[in-house]
Design a protein around this motif. Structure first.
Motif, PDB file in Angstrom:
ATOM      1  N   LYS A  22       0.814  -1.219   0.000  1.00  0.00           N
ATOM      2  CA  LYS A  22       0.000   0.000   0.000  1.00  0.00           C
ATOM      3  C   LYS A  22       0.852   1.276   0.000  1.00  0.00           C
ATOM      4  CE  LYS A  22      -4.213  -1.796   0.529  1.00  0.00           C
ATOM      5  NZ  LYS A  22      -5.367  -1.516  -0.355  1.00  0.00           N
ATOM      6  N   GLN A  23       2.182   1.125  -0.164  1.00  0.00           N
ATOM      7  CA  GLN A  23       3.053   2.307  -0.078  1.00  0.00           C
ATOM      8  C   GLN A  23       2.594   3.441  -0.995  1.00  0.00           C
ATOM      9  OE1 GLN A  23       6.919   0.646  -1.016  1.00  0.00           O
ATOM     10  NE2 GLN A  23       7.657   1.001   1.060  1.00  0.00           N
ATOM     11  N   GLU A  24       2.373   3.137  -2.254  1.00  0.00           N
ATOM     12  CA  GLU A  24       2.051   4.192  -3.220  1.00  0.00           C
ATOM     13  C   GLU A  24       0.729   4.877  -2.883  1.00  0.00           C
ATOM     14  OE1 GLU A  24       2.035   4.957  -8.058  1.00  0.00           O
ATOM     15  OE2 GLU A  24       2.062   2.903  -7.290  1.00  0.00           O
ATOM     16  N   GLU A  25      -0.263   4.095  -2.476  1.00  0.00           N
ATOM     17  CA  GLU A  25      -1.571   4.663  -2.121  1.00  0.00           C
ATOM     18  C   GLU A  25      -1.443   5.593  -0.909  1.00  0.00           C
ATOM     19  OE1 GLU A  25      -5.973   2.989  -0.812  1.00  0.00           O
ATOM     20  OE2 GLU A  25      -4.584   1.661  -1.891  1.00  0.00           O
ATOM     21  N   ILE A  26      -0.683   5.168   0.086  1.00  0.00           N
ATOM     22  CA  ILE A  26      -0.473   6.001   1.277  1.00  0.00           C
ATOM     23  C   ILE A  26       0.249   7.284   0.905  1.00  0.00           C
ATOM     24  CG2 ILE A  26       0.804   6.121   3.469  1.00  0.00           C
ATOM     25  CD1 ILE A  26       0.249   3.080   3.763  1.00  0.00           C
ATOM     26  N   ILE A  27       1.296   7.159   0.084  1.00  0.00           N
ATOM     27  CA  ILE A  27       2.075   8.328  -0.339  1.00  0.00           C
ATOM     28  C   ILE A  27       1.192   9.334  -1.071  1.00  0.00           C
ATOM     29  CG2 ILE A  27       3.861   9.058  -1.990  1.00  0.00           C
ATOM     30  CD1 ILE A  27       5.379   6.451  -1.095  1.00  0.00           C
ATOM     31  N   LYS A  46       7.953   1.345   5.951  1.00  0.00           N
ATOM     32  CA  LYS A  46       7.182   2.472   6.509  1.00  0.00           C
ATOM     33  C   LYS A  46       7.851   3.812   6.229  1.00  0.00           C
ATOM     34  CE  LYS A  46       7.014   0.735  10.716  1.00  0.00           C
ATOM     35  NZ  LYS A  46       7.433  -0.657  10.475  1.00  0.00           N
ATOM     36  N   SER A  47       9.181   3.864   6.296  1.00  0.00           N
ATOM     37  CA  SER A  47       9.890   5.141   6.168  1.00  0.00           C
ATOM     38  C   SER A  47       9.609   5.821   4.832  1.00  0.00           C
ATOM     39  CB  SER A  47      11.396   4.940   6.340  1.00  0.00           C
ATOM     40  OG  SER A  47      11.691   4.474   7.636  1.00  0.00           O
ATOM     41  N   LEU A  48       9.534   5.030   3.762  1.00  0.00           N
ATOM     42  CA  LEU A  48       9.267   5.630   2.445  1.00  0.00           C
ATOM     43  C   LEU A  48       7.914   6.325   2.410  1.00  0.00           C
ATOM     44  CD1 LEU A  48      10.577   2.945  -0.095  1.00  0.00           C
ATOM     45  CD2 LEU A  48      11.575   5.177   0.411  1.00  0.00           C
ATOM     46  N   CYS A  49       6.992   5.887   3.268  1.00  0.00           N
ATOM     47  CA  CYS A  49       5.639   6.465   3.266  1.00  0.00           C
ATOM     48  C   CYS A  49       5.626   7.921   3.719  1.00  0.00           C
ATOM     49  CB  CYS A  49       4.705   5.633   4.138  1.00  0.00           C
ATOM     50  SG  CYS A  49       4.360   3.996   3.455  1.00  0.00           S
ATOM     51  N   PHE A  50       6.684   8.357   4.439  1.00  0.00           N
ATOM     52  CA  PHE A  50       6.766   9.787   4.747  1.00  0.00           C
ATOM     53  C   PHE A  50       7.964  10.452   4.063  1.00  0.00           C
ATOM     54  CE2 PHE A  50       8.974   7.796   8.414  1.00  0.00           C
ATOM     55  CZ  PHE A  50      10.174   8.487   8.423  1.00  0.00           C
ATOM     56  N   GLU A 140       6.829   5.038  15.442  1.00  0.00           N
ATOM     57  CA  GLU A 140       6.546   4.262  16.660  1.00  0.00           C
ATOM     58  C   GLU A 140       5.329   4.859  17.391  1.00  0.00           C
ATOM     59  OE1 GLU A 140       8.130   1.579  16.906  1.00  0.00           O
ATOM     60  OE2 GLU A 140      10.009   1.892  15.836  1.00  0.00           O
ATOM     61  N   ALA A 141       4.271   5.103  16.630  1.00  0.00           N
ATOM     62  CA  ALA A 141       3.120   5.844  17.160  1.00  0.00           C
ATOM     63  C   ALA A 141       2.392   5.116  18.282  1.00  0.00           C
ATOM     64  CB  ALA A 141       2.129   6.148  16.023  1.00  0.00           C
ATOM     65  N   HIS A 142       2.600   3.794  18.415  1.00  0.00           N
ATOM     66  CA  HIS A 142       1.925   3.063  19.492  1.00  0.00           C
ATOM     67  C   HIS A 142       2.356   3.553  20.870  1.00  0.00           C
ATOM     68  CE1 HIS A 142       5.713   0.992  18.646  1.00  0.00           C
ATOM     69  NE2 HIS A 142       5.740   0.711  19.931  1.00  0.00           N
ATOM     70  N   CYS A 143       3.491   4.272  20.928  1.00  0.00           N
ATOM     71  CA  CYS A 143       3.961   4.788  22.225  1.00  0.00           C
ATOM     72  C   CYS A 143       2.988   5.788  22.839  1.00  0.00           C
ATOM     73  CB  CYS A 143       5.332   5.455  22.069  1.00  0.00           C
ATOM     74  SG  CYS A 143       6.675   4.330  21.641  1.00  0.00           S
ATOM     75  N   LEU A 173       2.915   6.183  12.193  1.00  0.00           N
ATOM     76  CA  LEU A 173       3.304   4.867  11.705  1.00  0.00           C
ATOM     77  C   LEU A 173       3.687   3.951  12.865  1.00  0.00           C
ATOM     78  CD1 LEU A 173       5.203   7.204   9.857  1.00  0.00           C
ATOM     79  CD2 LEU A 173       4.730   5.346   8.270  1.00  0.00           C
ATOM     80  N   THR A 174       3.313   2.689  12.749  1.00  0.00           N
ATOM     81  CA  THR A 174       3.700   1.699  13.751  1.00  0.00           C
ATOM     82  C   THR A 174       3.585   0.310  13.145  1.00  0.00           C
ATOM     83  OG1 THR A 174       3.191   0.755  15.921  1.00  0.00           O
ATOM     84  CG2 THR A 174       1.339   1.631  14.677  1.00  0.00           C
TER      85      THR A 174
END
Length: 610
Positions: A22-27, A46-50, A140-143, A173-174
């Motif tokens: 889903k990377q491209e859709e999220i981007i 995940k990093s590429l998504c931002f 690490e958004a679950h924090c 992202l998490t």
């Protein structure tokens, strides 16, 4: 000025030909200014998504990250890819910070990595008000969630961002968040104005094994036979055990180091750097080690003790096999582990609600340990993932099915008692009803008049608890994380109607702890370069050594220079020109410029034109 496309950035900067999942859709959504929660398994990119949206959108991307080591590694990787990135952290000198602020104000900086504590001060936010911020990325958004196993109060302040900067999109992202944690992230960070992407939790390349504890030193040495030259992590509950385990491995000729909070910062840093650089080092550690460790070739994670929750377990095993090649997660557990974990929860300085959730999470992990069938299916059910298979074929229960008994009627009794009491009670009250025990609560609610009252007197309390855990492991039941009430799933309804069957593993812990030996064999990890011709395999090993030298000179982990997959591609295709080098997997324009000539010369000198 025309913005570069996502695909051109993917190839030119990061050296990849296509997006995954889903990377491209999220981007695309982030570029369009939408808020996103992305829950993606470790190693899914995940990093590429931002990073890609941050490069497309005009301005500065602020990345909020919990650990300095994690920030430093990502900054180093971006810089080597030719991207202007920096981090504000306590390791910086005055001059470093001055230069970073200058680059932020002039627009020269594209990515700033910062901790939540640093970002959410009024002085920092006031300075941010005057900058052209294009995106906030919360790693690490679950924090942020008090439901989670890694709650970090400082993350809660991040809920101010969307109110203070309403026109700036946020992506959180998490890899580790169950339904309750996801809901709280959405509420606190986004006020529920967010699109969720749940791309699945499955890590099919990791073999899942659980073994009853029966002499842990002997068991870890048995596990290590056949894997003398692999990177791995061994997790221990105490500092003392960490030292003992490291010594036991070293005494048998393995390359192992300890890592725990009782060591000096300098010693921990030195051991971490060695682990990141050396190809056959085993890190024996407490949970003080792990978050932010992005080493792709970790071949195993071994737990000598039961982790605290499914989230902790999933995150810890997620450090293995990030390169996509086979890896093993092996856990030991026993009765003492359960008692110890219960004591830890009860002794926490927290409110009763938090303790209750801790016990619910521990129960869920025990469900995984006692799963009657496929472990992976049990783990995925917990995270709300519904796999399209009943057996994964890559866990100990699939490889070596355990003895189970037909228990559909037993399961129906328990589910029926939950249904008839309105799905509002925890396992203790349900078992009291099944066993015909007239407690004050049972009498007050007239539950002694139910048809299910007393129908389960043939099983003991612990047996009924095991049945409940195994019903949860199979996805027939869920446990409400706030109050611990048992809820019936769609599959549970089918079980009640006789449209599903249930098998039960009796006395899992007691039977195994009595001395029955596990027949499981450690699966040998497939060699990631076995498909290469012999000469290319030799070149690959030489390239790894060459990469390690360059990484050491630059003071960065080796994978930041090139991944193993890139080196395999080089060994296979042996590029002779910069254009050919630019086609190698994971090689973007900046890396071609910076390293192309060096590696081409090395390949020419050491390769084979065969």
């Amino acid at each position: 000025m025309h913005s570069p496309s996502a695909h051109s950035l993917l190839k030119d900067v990061f050296g990849y030909d296509q997006f995954r999942g889903k990377q491209e859709e999220i981007i695309d959504q982030v570029v369009a200014g939408e808020n996103i929660l992305a829950v993606m398994p470790t190693g899914a990119g995940k990093s590429l998504c931002f990073q890609v949206p941050g490069l497309i959108r005009d301005g500065l991307t602020i990345v909020i990250s919990p650990l300095i080591s994690l920030m430093q590694n990502q900054v180093a990787a971006l810089r080597i890819a030719g991207v202007a990135a920096a981090s504000l952290n306590s390791n910086n000198s005055f001059e470093d910070n001055r230069d970073i602020w200058r680059d932020m104000q002039t627009g020269a900086l594209k990515f700033l990595y910062v901790s939540p504590e640093k970002l959410m001060t009024e002085s920092m936010l006031s300075a941010m008000d005057n900058l052209n911020i294009n995106l906030f990325a919360i790693d690490e958004a679950h924090c942020i969630s008090q439901w989670g196993a890694a709650f970090r109060p400082e993350y809660e302040d991040l809920g101010q961002l969307h109110r203070r900067y309403p026109d700036v999109p946020i992506i959180a992202l998490t890899a580790t968040a169950d339904q309750a944690t996801r809901d709280q992230i959405c509420e606190k960070i986004f006020s529920n104005q967010v699109t969720r992407y749940l791309t699945g939790f499955d890590r099919p390349n990791i073999t899942l094994n659980v073994e009853i504890k029966n002499g842990w030193k002997k068991q870890i040495l048995a596990f290590m036979k056949g894997r003398p030259k692999e990177n791995g992590i061994v997790y221990c509950l105490s500092r003392k055990k960490t030292e003992e385990a490291a010594k036991a491995l070293v005494d048998k000729g393995y390359h192992a180091l300890a890592y725990h909070a009782g060591m000096s910062n300098q010693q921990r840093e030195e051991n971490l750097n060695r682990f990141m650089a050396e190809p056959d080092l085993i890190m024996v550690a407490t949970i003080a080690f792990g978050m932010g460790i992005d080493k792709p070739d970790i071949r195993f994670v071994f737990h000598t003790d039961l982790p605290s929750s499914p989230e902790a377990y999933y995150q810890e095993i997620g450090r293995a096999g990030r390169d996509g090649n086979p890896a093993v997660a092996h856990m030991l557990y026993g009765m003492d582990d359960i008692r110890m974990r219960r004591m830890f929860i009860d002794n926490e300085k927290s409110d009763e609600g938090h303790k209750r959730r801790g016990h619910q999470r521990l129960n869920a992990l025990l469900s995984f340990c006692e799963a009657p069938e496929c472990r992976r299916v049990s783990l995925l059910h917990y995270f709300g993932d519904d796999p399209d298979y009943a057996k994964c074929g890559n866990c100990d229960l699939c490889d070596n099915p355990q003895e189970t008994i037909e228990a559909t009627e037993i399961g129906q009794k328990l589910v029926s008692a939950i249904y008839r009491t309105g799905q509002n009670f925890g396992v203790t009250h349900i078992i009291d009803i099944l066993r015909g025990k007239v407690t004050d609560k049972v009498a007050q609610l007239s539950h002694d008049e139910l048809p299910t009252f007393g129908v389960g007197q043939d099983l003991g309390i612990n047996e009924w608890k095991a049945v409940a855990r195994q019903l949860m492991a199979r996805g027939f039941l869920l446990s409400d994380m706030e109050y611990g009430a048992l809820k019936i799933t769609g599959s549970g309804v089918q079980l009640l109607k006789g449209q599903e069957s249930f098998r039960y593993r009796p006395d899992v812990i007691l039977k195994s702890a009595a001395g029955s030996k596990s027949g499981r064999k450690a699966r040998k990890t497939q060699d990631m370069i076995s498909d290469l011709p012999e000469a290319a395999q030799e070149l690959f090993l030489q390239l790894k050594h060459f990469r390690a030298q360059i990484a050491k000179t630059r003071g960065v982990p080796a994978y930041v220079i090139f991944s193993d997959k890139s080196l395999i591609d080089m060994a296979q295709h042996q590029p002779q020109t910069l254009a050919e080098f630019g086609e190698i997997y994971g090689v973007g324009a900046s890396k071609t410029t910076e390293f192309g000539a060096l590696f081409i010369e090395f390949i020419t000198d050491h390769g084979s034109t065969g």
